[in-house]
Design an enzyme around this catalytic site. Structure first.
Site, mmCIF file in Angstrom:
data_model
loop_
_atom_site.group_PDB
_atom_site.id
_atom_site.type_symbol
_atom_site.label_atom_id
_atom_site.label_comp_id
_atom_site.label_asym_id
_atom_site.label_seq_id
_atom_site.Cartn_x
_atom_site.Cartn_y
_atom_site.Cartn_z
ATOM 1 N N CYS A 1 0.683 -1.350 -0.084
ATOM 2 C CA CYS A 1 -0.043 -0.094 -0.181
ATOM 3 C C CYS A 1 0.962 1.288 -0.028
ATOM 4 O O CYS A 1 0.087 2.257 -0.306
ATOM 5 C CB CYS A 1 -1.030 0.150 1.208
ATOM 6 N N HIS B 1 -3.172 7.084 3.344
ATOM 7 C CA HIS B 1 -3.646 5.811 2.615
ATOM 8 C C HIS B 1 -4.895 5.496 3.213
ATOM 9 O O HIS B 1 -5.066 5.571 4.313
ATOM 10 C CB HIS B 1 -2.429 4.665 3.103
ATOM 11 N N ASN C 1 -10.388 -0.109 0.522
ATOM 12 C CA ASN C 1 -8.774 0.147 0.544
ATOM 13 C C ASN C 1 -8.479 -0.467 -1.068
ATOM 14 O O ASN C 1 -8.393 -1.617 -1.242
ATOM 15 C CB ASN C 1 -8.309 -0.809 1.440
HETATM 16 O O1 UT7 Z 1 -3.844 -1.488 3.944
HETATM 17 C C1 UT7 Z 1 -3.451 -2.243 5.148
HETATM 18 C C2 UT7 Z 1 -4.612 -3.136 5.210
HETATM 19 N N1 UT7 Z 1 -5.056 -3.570 6.523
HETATM 20 C C3 UT7 Z 1 -5.475 -2.815 7.484
HETATM 21 O O2 UT7 Z 1 -5.456 -1.492 7.321
HETATM 22 C C4 UT7 Z 1 -6.095 -3.577 8.473
HETATM 23 C C5 UT7 Z 1 -6.076 -2.372 9.744
HETATM 24 N N2 UT7 Z 1 -7.057 -2.983 10.977
HETATM 25 C C6 UT7 Z 1 -8.243 -2.892 10.862
HETATM 26 O O3 UT7 Z 1 -8.851 -2.051 9.957
HETATM 27 C C7 UT7 Z 1 -9.273 -3.500 11.740
HETATM 28 O O4 UT7 Z 1 -8.398 -4.229 12.508
HETATM 29 C C8 UT7 Z 1 -10.303 -4.312 11.348
HETATM 30 C C9 UT7 Z 1 -11.414 -3.326 10.637
HETATM 31 C C10 UT7 Z 1 -9.612 -5.381 10.490
HETATM 32 C C11 UT7 Z 1 -11.027 -5.006 12.447
HETATM 33 O O5 UT7 Z 1 -11.657 -3.862 13.500
HETATM 34 P P1 UT7 Z 1 -11.242 -4.085 15.023
HETATM 35 O O6 UT7 Z 1 -11.947 -2.859 15.520
HETATM 36 O O7 UT7 Z 1 -9.751 -4.376 15.169
HETATM 37 O O8 UT7 Z 1 -12.072 -5.430 15.453
HETATM 38 P P2 UT7 Z 1 -12.143 -6.726 16.017
HETATM 39 O O9 UT7 Z 1 -11.023 -7.474 15.395
HETATM 40 O O10 UT7 Z 1 -11.442 -6.220 17.605
HETATM 41 O O11 UT7 Z 1 -13.267 -7.335 16.330
HETATM 42 C C12 UT7 Z 1 -14.192 -6.636 17.193
HETATM 43 C C13 UT7 Z 1 -15.485 -7.812 17.168
HETATM 44 C C14 UT7 Z 1 -15.002 -9.339 17.491
HETATM 45 O O12 UT7 Z 1 -15.956 -9.828 18.266
HETATM 46 P P3 UT7 Z 1 -15.756 -9.970 19.992
HETATM 47 O O13 UT7 Z 1 -14.499 -10.841 19.967
HETATM 48 O O14 UT7 Z 1 -15.523 -8.532 20.493
HETATM 49 O O15 UT7 Z 1 -16.991 -10.681 20.251
HETATM 50 C C15 UT7 Z 1 -15.040 -9.792 16.181
HETATM 51 O O16 UT7 Z 1 -15.350 -11.107 16.268
HETATM 52 O O17 UT7 Z 1 -15.999 -7.638 16.202
HETATM 53 C C16 UT7 Z 1 -16.119 -9.084 15.653
HETATM 54 N N3 UT7 Z 1 -16.058 -9.091 13.994
HETATM 55 C C17 UT7 Z 1 -17.080 -8.797 13.222
HETATM 56 N N4 UT7 Z 1 -18.296 -8.546 13.494
HETATM 57 C C18 UT7 Z 1 -19.294 -8.184 12.554
HETATM 58 C C19 UT7 Z 1 -15.142 -9.237 13.280
HETATM 59 N N5 UT7 Z 1 -15.275 -8.942 12.181
HETATM 60 C C20 UT7 Z 1 -16.528 -8.671 12.155
HETATM 61 C C21 UT7 Z 1 -17.539 -8.590 10.918
HETATM 62 N N6 UT7 Z 1 -18.886 -8.112 11.277
HETATM 63 N N7 UT7 Z 1 -16.922 -8.293 9.569
#
Ligand code: UT7
Length: 334
Positions: free
Chosen positions: A112, A261, A291
């Site tokens: 990226c 980005h 993205n």
């Molecule tokens: O160019 C670089 C590319 N990559 C990135 O930029 C990724 C950077 N990271 C992120 O953008 C974030 O970490 C994500 C958007 C991927 C995830 O957000 P988060 O706030 O870190 O969520 P999390 O992984 O902590 O998940 C929170 C909750 C979890 O449930 P519990 O354990 O709190 O019960 C997940 O299981 O949300 C749940 N969850 C979802 N719920 C609904 C995870 N994915 C989803 C989903 N829909 N798609």
């Protein structure tokens, strides 16, 4: 000559729009969750063009915008982490389509951060006097690298291409680029070889890599530790921006346009807290594009250019991060 002038910009956006609700049809998720966690509403998916064809479409668009003939281009630098071929490189394929027969052709991959790396590289070829006009294209076909059973990552990415033609300028240009190569696990996508890693005992064989990557499930699609990338991104963006401002001798209040980005609006907002730049100077299109990796920044540049927002004398900052993990910032005056 110190810096580069933007002579023209272009982009190609695929016609298929995929909304968050489309993911709800097959994933345990919701529009509300995706939007509040990322700022993304929809993204474009390519259904009729390969990566190199999107790249060529954006390149043609930039040539028209710059009123530059293809034969005037001395070099094509393509940034992509989702290439169609191992070889030839995408730049050669673009050269052939647009007829830039005098251009040297180079692909780069810093994921990226790719557009920032390419612009930094282009500036160096221009400032040595080796090239007059360079076409930079950042093109990504990320939809085909997603595991659509993985609800933690597949909705983040879109397809598209952006292109910029640059020539020489006396205006300031400063860059800071870097990498943290010990963070492979945070974000990677393995090449789809049908075979496995070499057998034990092979010279240079790395057990640790085998452990991480050589499993069936991890063979094909993007793998990401979202939280690790998130933490890295916030610090890397704020830090490289501060360093490039220091190098250039400017303060954040001097910046007219900041293009970060486009990974996640929460990452952008968290980084902005320490950058001290008001929201109205920060440009975001991830709600509609998702993205698109290295294509994010040049597609925004194209939008701004076509809306007459890239004015002579404006102070522009580009800030990015990506798989590698890599990072980079550019400060330049238009
Ligand atoms: O160019 C670089 C590319 N990559 C990135 O930029 C990724 C950077 N990271 C992120 O953008 C974030 O970490 C994500 C958007 C991927 C995830 O957000 P988060 O706030 O870190 O969520 P999390 O992984 O902590 O998940 C929170 C909750 C979890 O449930 P519990 O354990 O709190 O019960 C997940 O299981 O949300 C749940 N969850 C979802 N719920 C609904 C995870 N994915 C989803 C989903 N829909 N798609």
């Amino acid at each position: 000559m110190k810096g580069v002038k933007i002579l023209g910009t272009g982009s190609h956006l695929p016609s298929a729009v995929v909304t968050n609700d489309d993911f709800v049809k097959f994933l345990d998720t919701s529009d509300e969750w995706i939007y509040t966690r990322t700022g993304i509403k929809e993204r474009f998916y390519s259904t009729d063009k390969m990566n190199y064809q999107m790249a060529a479409a954006a390149a043609k668009n930039a040539l028209e915008n710059a009123c530059v003939g293809a034969e005037e281009i001395d070099m094509i630098i393509v940034s992509t982490c989702s290439t169609d071929f191992f070889y030839p490189n995408t730049a050669c394929l673009v050269q052939n389509i647009i007829g830039a027969k005098n251009a040297a052709c180079i692909d780069i991959n810093t994921a990226c951060t790719g557009f920032i790396s390419a612009l930094d590289m282009a500036r160096r070829y221009i400032c040595t006097g080796d090239c007059d006009k360079i076409l930079i294209v950042a093109s990504e076909f990320l939809s085909r690298m997603q595991d659509f059973t993985d609800r933690t990552s597949c909705f983040l990415f879109g397809d598209g291409a952006g292109a910029v033609i640059v020539g020489g300028s006396d205006k300031p240009f400063y860059s800071v680029i870097g990498a943290k190569g010990d963070m492979l696990d945070a974000l990677y996508c393995r090449i789809q070889y049908s075979g496995k890693f070499p057998k034990e005992g092979f010279d240079g064989y790395d057990r640790d890599i085998k452990e991480k990557l050589d499993t069936e499930a991890k063979n094909i699609y993007l793998q990401m530790d979202g939280k690790a990338v998130y933490r890295f991104a916030v610090d890397a963006m704020a830090d490289s921006f501060a360093r490039v401002c220091k190098k250039a001798g400017v303060e954040s209040k001097d910046i007219d346009i900041l293009i970060p980005h486009q990974a996640n609006i929460r990452i952008i907002n968290a980084a902005l807290k320490s950058m001290d730049i008001p929201d109205e100077k920060v440009y975001v299109n991830l709600d509609k594009h998702g993205n698109t990796s290295s294509a994010c920044i040049p597609t925004i540049l194209d939008e701004l250019n076509r809306n007459g927002r890239l004015r002579e004398g404006s102070k522009l900052a580009l800030v990015g991060f990506g798989a590698g993990l890599t990072y980079g910032s550019i400060y330049m005056e238009l």
